[in-house]
Design an enzyme around this catalytic site. Structure first.
Site, mmCIF file in Angstrom:
data_model
loop_
_atom_site.group_PDB
_atom_site.id
_atom_site.type_symbol
_atom_site.label_atom_id
_atom_site.label_comp_id
_atom_site.label_asym_id
_atom_site.label_seq_id
_atom_site.Cartn_x
_atom_site.Cartn_y
_atom_site.Cartn_z
ATOM 1 N N LYS A 79 95.603 -14.231 -29.083
ATOM 2 C CA LYS A 79 96.208 -13.321 -28.099
ATOM 3 C C LYS A 79 95.788 -11.882 -28.416
ATOM 4 O O LYS A 79 95.766 -11.478 -29.586
ATOM 5 C CB LYS A 79 97.728 -13.474 -28.151
ATOM 6 C CG LYS A 79 98.498 -12.699 -27.088
ATOM 7 C CD LYS A 79 99.983 -13.024 -27.190
ATOM 8 C CE LYS A 79 100.819 -12.288 -26.162
ATOM 9 N NZ LYS A 79 102.252 -12.639 -26.262
ATOM 10 N N SER A 154 104.511 -14.175 -22.092
ATOM 11 C CA SER A 154 103.395 -13.240 -21.971
ATOM 12 C C SER A 154 102.072 -13.790 -22.498
ATOM 13 O O SER A 154 101.015 -13.246 -22.234
ATOM 14 C CB SER A 154 103.736 -11.948 -22.720
ATOM 15 O OG SER A 154 103.899 -12.206 -24.119
ATOM 16 N N SER A 178 107.723 -16.185 -25.028
ATOM 17 C CA SER A 178 106.333 -15.946 -24.622
ATOM 18 C C SER A 178 105.314 -16.940 -25.151
ATOM 19 O O SER A 178 104.160 -16.899 -24.766
ATOM 20 C CB SER A 178 105.904 -14.531 -25.015
ATOM 21 O OG SER A 178 106.559 -13.585 -24.212
#
Length: 485
Positions: A79, A154, A178
């Protein structure tokens, strides 16, 4: 043999038997990225040469007869809110669109030490603020099961990459769901470890008392392998816990007989899609048929979790994001009359609407005259929520619930209604407020879209979650189903 859809442990076996090479494996995944990335949009930055160089190094180790780790040569994605030395790290924000870190996050170093091959940095909601990846400062990632829908957020890019075969495993961060929400929406395994179990050094902070890094994988075995690589105390992170780190692979036993599982009534109440509820009920029945004891229980302060989270997280964000002022790194507004004007123009230009909304919410909650009424009250309610879990774990080994009240929603469906978007996290945020571990595993489909089953456990008791997750997986085939792109 579609190598890009195989699990890390299967690929490791093929590598050590010399049936494939690490370079061949990485080229297969990189070619997959080339062929589907325009449909998915999982990556902000790709690191093709990095992956191939690492693969060749692993192949040389194998040729020399050296023992390789379970993740050696395995293509992974990270990420884009975790710092990578020499590789652009944006946190999904225009304000960091030109930032190249001078160091790597601890988890990145650990994966590198384990021999993993970095394929690229994945898309996310800006500064990890969102549930759909629509808040990215660059583009929206699409769900591989239906490209008209969101992948969750997210960490949407990390989940979509694994689901689409653009990476074998990946890392995400989880502040209020997330990791677990995108894992559920994309039909992969995703785990949020206990707060403090994985170093946050080098993670670009959103809400420091809630953020936790964790893995995405195709199955529970790979999840355990990733945990083995990233867990453990780190002196560079003051919130990193000193605790005995287990070999998580040792918990992978097909046996749940006698395990007591509580199902919080509040997570199965009104608002849950009937099809999703039906899938979760079947998963509960499956656990019972395997020998577990499954009972309804109560977490009475659940109704306060959402307002508590949306006071604490934005308050911490307003403090953490004060550092982005255009002075030391990141973009700087060119037009400014003085330094205050430069601060304001840079932040207006660099931050997206959702980030601005949360900064304002947090600044208000921390402001003089409102601190006691909002932020301090939220901290007290957070303690009550944690105590709900403590009481539940006196009776149950773990808790079981949906990850989300719905399956993945359509792109644009909730962007005009932030409150509806926030409700996507209703089943996940309490886990972060309490600091306990949670995992999402594929447990069925509703309307053709994946549904995730959430297992929640005691602090630093990830092993007790992995065992029933693995057992459920061994007796179903949901984790073996892939989207056809």
């Amino acid at each position: 043999m579609r190598l890009f859809l195989r699990t890390a442990h299967e690929l490791h076996d093929l590598l050590i038997k010399k049936e494939i090479s690490a370079e061949e494996l990485n080229k297969a995944v990189l070619d997959r990225v080339e062929s589907v990335e325009d449909k998915i949009g999982a990556y902000i930055t790709r690191t093709r040469e990095n992956a191939l160089d690492q693969a060749r190094a692993v192949d040389q180790q194998i040729k020399n007869g050296e023992k390789i780790s379970p993740l050696s040569g395995i293509p992974v994605a990270i990420k884009d809110n975790m710092c990578t030395y020499g590789v652009k790290t944006t946190a999904g924000s225009k304000i960091l669109s030109n930032f190249i870190p001078p160091y790597s996050a601890t988890v990145v170093k650990k994966l590198d030490a384990a021999g993993a091959a970095l394929v690229g940095k994945t898309n996310l909601d800006e500064f990890a603020m969102g549930s759909s990846t629509e808040n990215s400062g660059f583009f929206t990632t699409k769900n591989p099961w239906d490209t008209g829908r969101v992948p969750g957020g997210s960490s949407g890019g990390s989940a979509a990459a694994v689901a689409a075969g653009e990476a074998v495993c990946s890392l995400g961060s989880d502040t209020g769901g997330s990791i677990r929400l995108p894992a559920s929406f994309c039909g992969v395994v995703g785990m949020k470890p206990t707060y403090g179990a994985v170093s946050r050094y080098g993670l670009i902070a959103y809400a420091s008392s809630l953020d936790q890094i964790g893995p995405f994988a195709r199955d529970v075995t790979d999840c355990a392998l990733m945990l083995n690589a990233i867990c453990g105390h780190d002196p560079l992170d003051s919130t990193s816990a000193k605790y005995p780190v287990a070999d998580y692979s040792g918990f992978l036993k097909d046996n749940v007989r006698g395990l007591k599982m509580g199902v919080p009534e509040e997570y199965m109440a009104e608002g849950i899609d009937p099809e999703v509820q039906s899938v979760i009920l079947k998963a509960m029945e499956k656990m019972e048929s395997l020998g577990a004891v499954v009972e309804y229980t109560s977490l009475p302060h659940t109704e306060y979790a959402l307002p508590t989270y949306y006071l604490i997280a934005p308050a911490e964000a307003s403090s953490n994001l004060a550092r982005y002022d255009g002075v030391r790194y990141g973009i700087r507004a060119k037009e400014a009359e003085d330094v205050i004007d430069m601060f304001m123009n840079t932040r207006s230009l660099g931050f997206g609407n959702e980030v601005k909304r949360r900064i304002m919410l947090g600044t208000y909650a921390l402001s003089a005259g409102y601190y006691d009424a909002y932020y301090l009250k939220a901290l007290k309610v957070r303690t009550l929520i944690k105590e709900d879990f403590d009481r539940a774990f006196e009776k149950y080994d773990l808790l079981l619930s949906p990850v989300s009240p719905t399956t993945a929603f359509h792109i644009g469906e909730k962007t005009d209604d932030p409150l509806q978007m926030y409700l996507s996290d209703i089943c996940t945020i309490s886990v972060n407020l309490a600091g306990i571990p949670g995992i999402s595993i594929p447990c069925g489909f509703a309307g053709g879209m994946p549904v995730g089953l959430q297992l929640m456990g005691k602090h630093f008791d990830e092993g007790t979650l992995l065992r029933p997750a693995y057992s459920f997986e061994q007796n179903t085939d949901y984790h073996k189903q892939f989207p056809e792109l």
